[in-house]
Every structure is written in structure tokens, then in C-alpha cells.
Scaffold this motif. Structure first.
Motif, short mmCIF file in Angstrom:
data_model
loop_
_atom_site.label_atom_id
_atom_site.label_comp_id
_atom_site.label_asym_id
_atom_site.label_seq_id
_atom_site.Cartn_x
_atom_site.Cartn_y
_atom_site.Cartn_z
N GLU A 47 8.99 18.68 -52.30
CA GLU A 47 7.98 17.64 -52.14
C GLU A 47 8.41 16.35 -52.83
OE1 GLU A 47 3.30 17.36 -53.21
OE2 GLU A 47 4.09 19.32 -52.63
N VAL A 48 8.21 15.22 -52.14
CA VAL A 48 8.51 13.91 -52.73
C VAL A 48 7.69 13.75 -54.01
CG1 VAL A 48 8.34 11.41 -52.41
CG2 VAL A 48 9.13 12.86 -50.53
N GLY A 49 8.33 13.30 -55.06
CA GLY A 49 7.69 13.13 -56.36
C GLY A 49 7.90 14.31 -57.30
N SER A 50 8.41 15.43 -56.77
CA SER A 50 8.66 16.62 -57.60
C SER A 50 9.73 16.35 -58.64
CB SER A 50 9.15 17.79 -56.73
OG SER A 50 8.20 18.17 -55.80
N GLN A 51 9.51 16.86 -59.84
CA GLN A 51 10.52 16.82 -60.90
C GLN A 51 11.51 17.95 -60.65
OE1 GLN A 51 10.54 14.42 -63.49
NE2 GLN A 51 8.98 13.54 -62.16
N VAL A 52 12.80 17.69 -60.84
CA VAL A 52 13.83 18.70 -60.59
C VAL A 52 14.86 18.70 -61.71
CG1 VAL A 52 13.58 18.73 -58.08
CG2 VAL A 52 15.15 17.10 -59.14
N GLU A 53 15.54 19.83 -61.85
CA GLU A 53 16.68 19.97 -62.76
C GLU A 53 17.79 20.68 -62.01
OE1 GLU A 53 16.27 21.46 -66.78
OE2 GLU A 53 14.12 21.00 -66.72
N PHE A 54 19.02 20.27 -62.26
CA PHE A 54 20.15 20.93 -61.61
C PHE A 54 21.42 20.66 -62.39
CE2 PHE A 54 19.21 16.88 -59.62
CZ PHE A 54 20.43 16.22 -59.60
N ASP A 55 22.40 21.53 -62.20
CA ASP A 55 23.73 21.36 -62.78
C ASP A 55 24.70 21.07 -61.65
OD1 ASP A 55 22.79 21.95 -65.31
OD2 ASP A 55 23.55 23.99 -65.32
N ILE A 56 25.58 20.15 -61.89
CA ILE A 56 26.67 19.85 -60.96
C ILE A 56 27.97 20.08 -61.72
CG2 ILE A 56 27.84 18.08 -59.62
CD1 ILE A 56 25.15 16.71 -59.22
N THR A 57 28.86 20.86 -61.15
CA THR A 57 30.18 21.04 -61.74
C THR A 57 31.18 20.22 -60.93
OG1 THR A 57 29.63 23.25 -62.52
CG2 THR A 57 31.98 22.70 -62.38
#
Length: 103
Positions: A47-57
């Protein structure tokens, strides 16, 4: 509609797991990446506006380093696109609000 870009985008296709609100995890890959954001191809739209976390290697070969570099990012979804051309994945554009290098 004109696009506003805050930096050069790089076509980098890396596997990614992204956690949204409610601790739900989605899998996919990066389609392009800049210092300010990332466009993802995910197994499910967010959903637009959602907070997200992710890792990129970032692979050493891509960035010209001796070792891979892992980056933990906090951001938010700013745009979504439905699947295109018979694909099953959705496009999700995220702004990166904060990031840190993981050793």
C-alpha cells in the motif's frame, strides 16, 4: 505526467526480501536503484504510504569493492504498478528515508 528524479538510477537486479507494516515479508528483486530510492518487482503489491524495511546486498563486482556490501534500509512506498505483460509480480517504488551499512 513528468517524473522527478533525485539521482542517477542504476539497473541492478538483486534478490530482495522486504518487510512491511504488520511484519509481513514479501520477496522479489530490485529493478533499479538510486541513492534516494528503489523500484522493486514483488510477489505482492504494498500500500502507498506503507513503512518498509529491507536489506540490499551489493555484489563486490557491481560496486568495485573487495567484498559484498550489505545495506539495511528504512523507507516508504510512494507508488505501485500492477503486473505488466503477463507477469505475476507488481511494481513497487520506495523512497529510502534512512540506511546503514551492515558489517
Amino acid at each position: 505526467m513528468s517524473e522527478v528524479r533525485t539521482g542517477k538510477r542504476f539497473d541492478v537486479h538483486l534478490p530482495i526480501k522486504i518487510s512491511g507494516e504488520g511484519a509481513q515479508t514479501h520477496e522479489g528483486q530490485t529493478d533499479n536503484l538510486s541513492a534516494a530510492g528503489v523500484f522493486l518487482s514483488l510477489d505482492q503489491s504494498l500500500e502507498v504510504g506503507s513503512q518498509v524495511e529491507f536489506d540490499i546486498t551489493m555484489p563486490a563486482s557491481v560496486i568495485g569493492a573487495e567484498k559484498d556490501v550489505r545495506i539495511h534500509c528504512h523507507g516508504r512506498v510512494v507508488r505501485t504498478e500492477g503486473p505488466k505483460d503477463g507477469a505475476t509480480n507488481s511494481g513497487v517504488a520506495c523512497v529510502i528515508d534512512k540506511y546503514e551499512f551492515i558489517r
